[in-house]
Write an enzyme that holds these catalytic residues in place. Structure first.
Site, PDB file in Angstrom:
ATOM      1  CG  LEU A  63      -1.960  -1.063   1.344  1.00 38.24           C
ATOM      2  CD1 LEU A  63      -2.707  -0.942   2.667  1.00 38.24           C
ATOM      3  CD2 LEU A  63      -2.925  -1.014   0.183  1.00 38.24           C
ATOM      4  CG  ASP A  64       1.050   3.586  -3.397  1.00 34.72           C
ATOM      5  OD1 ASP A  64       1.934   2.720  -3.569  1.00 34.72           O
ATOM      6  OD2 ASP A  64       0.217   3.899  -4.263  1.00 34.72           O
TER       7      ASP A  64
END
Length: 165
Positions: free
Chosen positions: A21-22
């Site tokens: 996940l960024d």
């Protein structure tokens, strides 16, 4: 990384994230010590859906849905397989569900930007049959049940019990 946030007893188990996940994305993140399971959950050949809720700047259209369904070649040459786009609301800011079957770098954001609708907010809601619970506070975790693990194995094309726990 997220692994730095784990309690010491879990750090010793050799866990790795399944995908990423960024830093500006939130939601479901699966950690496992089963390398084969992780690989197969992410592999486009197994078609394990990852569903995201997104808010974007600009109006999403049925043309955008068709572009997602057909697959896209982005300006930088990245080829994205067919994906789902379900518009929840459309206006100056639009909301939608994005369903990916592969996990390329910033893929959801890049595909939406290619439609002229940059992402304002992105949250992973599910991976295969595993859905993020509304009752689990952000930043917290829980262990999966045996039934959930078996369902993920089946989704990844593995038979239940083929991998170590």
């Amino acid at each position: 990384t997220v692994l730095d946030l784990l309690p010491p007893e879990l750090k010793k188990q050799g866990l790795s994230p399944v995908g990423r996940l960024d830093k500006d994305t939130e939601g479901l993140l699966l950690l496992t010590n089963e390398g084969g399971l992780a690989h197969d959950l992410l592999s486009p050949r197994h078609h394990v859906d990852k569903v995201y809720y997104t808010r974007v700047t600009g109006r999403l259209t049925e043309e955008d849905c068709r572009a997602f369904a057909a697959g896209m070649v982005l300006d930088d040459g990245l080829v994205c397989q067919s994906a789902g786009l379900e518009i929840l609301s459309a206006g100056e800011e639009s909301e939608a569900y994005v369903t990916l079957r592969e996990g390329k770098f910033h893929q959801a954001k890049r595909m939406l930007a290619a439609c002229g609708t940059p992402v304002v907010y992105l949250k992973r809601l599910s991976m295969g049959s595993l859905t993020l619970e509304n009752t689990l506070p952000a930043g917290n975790f829980r262990h999966l049940t045996e039934a959930e693990i078996d369902a993920l194995r089946r989704a990844a094309g593995l038979m239940a019990g083929d991998c170590q726990k």
